[in-house]
Design a protein around this motif. Structure first.
Motif, mmCIF file in Angstrom:
data_model
loop_
_atom_site.group_PDB
_atom_site.id
_atom_site.type_symbol
_atom_site.label_atom_id
_atom_site.label_comp_id
_atom_site.label_asym_id
_atom_site.label_seq_id
_atom_site.Cartn_x
_atom_site.Cartn_y
_atom_site.Cartn_z
ATOM 1 N N LEU A 219 0.817 -1.160 -0.111
ATOM 2 C CA LEU A 219 -0.062 -0.010 0.090
ATOM 3 C C LEU A 219 0.630 1.150 -0.042
ATOM 4 C CD1 LEU A 219 -3.024 0.923 0.046
ATOM 5 C CD2 LEU A 219 -2.701 1.169 2.204
ATOM 6 N N LEU A 220 1.907 1.227 0.829
ATOM 7 C CA LEU A 220 2.909 2.260 0.701
ATOM 8 C C LEU A 220 3.320 2.487 -0.604
ATOM 9 C CD1 LEU A 220 5.615 3.269 3.482
ATOM 10 C CD2 LEU A 220 6.118 3.397 1.018
ATOM 11 N N ILE A 221 3.982 1.712 -1.423
ATOM 12 C CA ILE A 221 4.544 1.886 -2.530
ATOM 13 C C ILE A 221 3.198 2.173 -3.780
ATOM 14 C CG2 ILE A 221 5.470 0.471 -4.722
ATOM 15 C CD1 ILE A 221 6.822 -1.284 -2.449
ATOM 16 N N TYR A 222 2.174 1.586 -3.690
ATOM 17 C CA TYR A 222 1.087 1.962 -4.482
ATOM 18 C C TYR A 222 0.645 3.502 -3.983
ATOM 19 C CZ TYR A 222 -3.800 2.612 -5.714
ATOM 20 O OH TYR A 222 -4.901 3.194 -6.107
ATOM 21 N N ALA A 223 0.515 4.040 -3.059
ATOM 22 C CA ALA A 223 0.229 5.180 -2.523
ATOM 23 C C ALA A 223 1.446 6.322 -3.136
ATOM 24 C CB ALA A 223 0.108 5.332 -1.032
ATOM 25 N N GLU A 224 2.469 5.965 -2.761
ATOM 26 C CA GLU A 224 3.533 7.021 -3.048
ATOM 27 C C GLU A 224 3.702 7.035 -4.646
ATOM 28 O OE1 GLU A 224 4.726 9.280 -0.997
ATOM 29 O OE2 GLU A 224 3.647 8.354 0.618
ATOM 30 N N LEU A 225 3.878 5.982 -5.250
ATOM 31 C CA LEU A 225 3.958 6.013 -6.775
ATOM 32 C C LEU A 225 2.801 6.663 -7.420
ATOM 33 C CD1 LEU A 225 5.530 2.645 -7.719
ATOM 34 C CD2 LEU A 225 6.625 4.980 -7.385
ATOM 35 N N GLY A 226 1.441 6.377 -7.028
ATOM 36 C CA GLY A 226 0.325 7.008 -7.681
ATOM 37 C C GLY A 226 0.130 6.194 -8.684
ATOM 38 N N GLY A 227 -0.850 6.669 -9.727
ATOM 39 C CA GLY A 227 -1.241 5.904 -11.133
ATOM 40 C C GLY A 227 0.059 5.688 -11.702
ATOM 41 N N ILE A 228 -0.007 4.427 -12.032
ATOM 42 C CA ILE A 228 1.381 4.059 -12.762
ATOM 43 C C ILE A 228 1.371 4.466 -14.298
ATOM 44 C CG2 ILE A 228 0.750 1.678 -13.815
ATOM 45 C CD1 ILE A 228 3.832 2.218 -11.914
ATOM 46 N N ASP A 229 0.217 4.826 -14.900
ATOM 47 C CA ASP A 229 -0.079 5.275 -16.290
ATOM 48 C C ASP A 229 0.713 6.790 -16.429
ATOM 49 O OD1 ASP A 229 -1.833 6.496 -14.676
ATOM 50 O OD2 ASP A 229 -3.329 6.010 -16.006
ATOM 51 N N ARG A 230 1.156 7.386 -15.294
ATOM 52 C CA ARG A 230 1.459 8.496 -15.587
ATOM 53 C C ARG A 230 3.242 8.792 -15.440
ATOM 54 N NH1 ARG A 230 3.547 11.384 -10.726
ATOM 55 N NH2 ARG A 230 3.955 10.237 -8.722
ATOM 56 N N PHE A 231 3.707 7.354 -15.717
ATOM 57 C CA PHE A 231 5.123 7.199 -16.130
ATOM 58 C C PHE A 231 5.142 6.321 -17.467
ATOM 59 C CE2 PHE A 231 5.001 6.527 -11.505
ATOM 60 C CZ PHE A 231 5.646 7.451 -10.891
ATOM 61 N N ASP A 232 6.292 7.122 -18.039
ATOM 62 C CA ASP A 232 6.526 6.826 -19.457
ATOM 63 C C ASP A 232 7.239 5.317 -19.541
ATOM 64 O OD1 ASP A 232 5.254 8.799 -20.878
ATOM 65 O OD2 ASP A 232 7.020 10.058 -20.947
ATOM 66 N N GLY A 233 7.802 4.910 -18.449
ATOM 67 C CA GLY A 233 8.722 3.644 -18.372
ATOM 68 C C GLY A 233 9.551 3.491 -17.375
ATOM 69 N N ALA A 234 9.974 2.197 -16.970
ATOM 70 C CA ALA A 234 10.634 1.872 -15.932
ATOM 71 C C ALA A 234 11.696 2.845 -15.548
ATOM 72 C CB ALA A 234 11.173 0.475 -16.002
ATOM 73 N N LYS A 235 12.545 3.403 -16.275
ATOM 74 C CA LYS A 235 13.407 4.489 -16.220
ATOM 75 C C LYS A 235 13.084 5.556 -15.397
ATOM 76 C CE LYS A 235 16.987 3.100 -19.533
ATOM 77 N NZ LYS A 235 17.777 3.426 -20.550
ATOM 78 N N GLU A 236 11.656 6.189 -15.769
ATOM 79 C CA GLU A 236 11.250 7.223 -15.034
ATOM 80 C C GLU A 236 10.660 6.950 -13.614
ATOM 81 O OE1 GLU A 236 7.398 9.933 -16.230
ATOM 82 O OE2 GLU A 236 8.946 9.679 -18.075
#
Length: 332
Positions: A219-236
């Motif tokens: 839950l911490l990782i999900y909460a702090e990252l937010g929606g994964i679709d806002r990142f263009d790739g793993a490097k970002e």
């Protein structure tokens, strides 16, 4: 019209510009009255800074305005003024939104906000409890008690409850112990809420298929990252968390240094904890093989940080593809 809104705890400084860049209005408004101002300029573009209290204000303004939230650090870098006053900041925000040059900050959904509130609230309680445990260690040291006592353990608190200290330190010790008991009960209560929330979300259920990732860490990782679709790739994602190495180049030389440590320290910390558990407790074949190979060359500390980075990359692909943990080269 273009509105620059510099938010403070109780009020906001507002600058309004027209298409020609001329200042139409400057006004200080109580935060409670921002809705009236937004209705007056309904349909206009506005920019606010991502301050600690911006969620409610963003939601209120967004009912009438097209609101962009500015990233504070990036804003400081590109703002073309050395003066820092409320009026100057508001005008700078208005100028930038007019030129469509606001460095945008991510605005989390209600679901993400709720998850953040839970995990950050728990973290604060744990920090407070640790503070009182440290006070007890200091108190014992002041009285020449060298026994290794763990105030956060049940046996440690039982020992401390029977300990006889002179006045007024006995009262202080009793107070610290009572606060630790109260905080421990509250942490357990939040743990139950966090476990329930993590079990109800598809994203956290995916993350919990990784050995070493619990409901809290998921839950911490999900909460702090937010929606994964806002990142263009793993490097970002790696860069966002600050696990990317700092690279310096000069002429023909290229040096790869330590990690940048930008972004969320919470995520970096929990990823390292998850990597430690996966490698040393769960014996995860994929991560253990990577860690062992690197530890022999660069040492355990650098190896575990690199393993945390590899784990984060796996998490990104899992969330992006909506797949459970299934690393390559590992038999089911």
């Amino acid at each position: 019209m273009y509105l620059g809104i510099d938010i403070h705890k109780r009020y906001a400084q507002v600058a309004v510009m027209d298409d020609a860049g001329e200042l139409v209005e400057e006004v200080r408004v109580e935060n409670a009255n921002l809705d009236d101002l937004a209705q007056r300029y309904a349909g206009a573009d506005a920019a606010i800074e991502a301050t600690s209290n911006y969620y409610h204000i963003h939601d209120t303004l967004s009912e009438h305005l097209d609101v962009t939230v500015a990233h504070p650090q990036k804003l400081n870098v590109i703002a073309d003024t050395d003066k820092k006053t409320d009026r100057v900041d508001a005008k700078e925000l208005a100028r930038m939104v007019r030129l469509n040059s606001v460095p945008e900050s991510y605005v989390p959904t209600d679901e993400i906000r709720e998850a953040r509130a839970l995990v950050r609230g728990r973290q604060k309680l744990v920090e407070n409890r640790t503070e009182y445990a440290n006070k007890i260690h200091g108190l014992l040291s002041d009285h020449g008690i060298t026994r290794n006592v763990k105030p956060l353990s049940v046996t440690g608190r039982e020992f401390l409850a029977e300990l006889s200290l002179p006045v007024p330190w006995d009262e202080l010790l009793a107070s610290y112990l009572e606060l630790i008991e109260t905080l421990t009960a509250e942490i357990k209560r939040l743990d139950a809420a966090i476990e329930e929330r993590a079990g109800s979300l598809a994203e956290t259920q995916l993350l919990m298929t990784i050995p070493g990732v619990s409901y809290y860490s998921a839950l911490l990782i999900y909460a702090e990252l937010g929606g994964i679709d806002r990142f263009d790739g793993a490097k970002e994602v790696v860069s966002y968390v600050g696990l990317n190495p700092v690279i310096r180049e000069s002429g023909d030389s290229r040096f790869e240094g330590s990690i940048s440590k930008r972004g969320s320290g919470r995520v970096r910390w929990i990823l390292v904890q998850c990597a430690q558990t996966a490698v040393h407790t769960c014996d995860d074949e994929y991560l253990s093989r990577f860690y062992d190979r690197l530890a022999g060359k660069k040492g355990s500390q650098k190896a575990i940080v690199a393993t945390a980075r590899k784990l984060l990359v796996s998490m990104y692909h899992m969330l992006d593809r909506e797949e459970v943990y299934d690393p390559p080269g590992v038999s089911a």
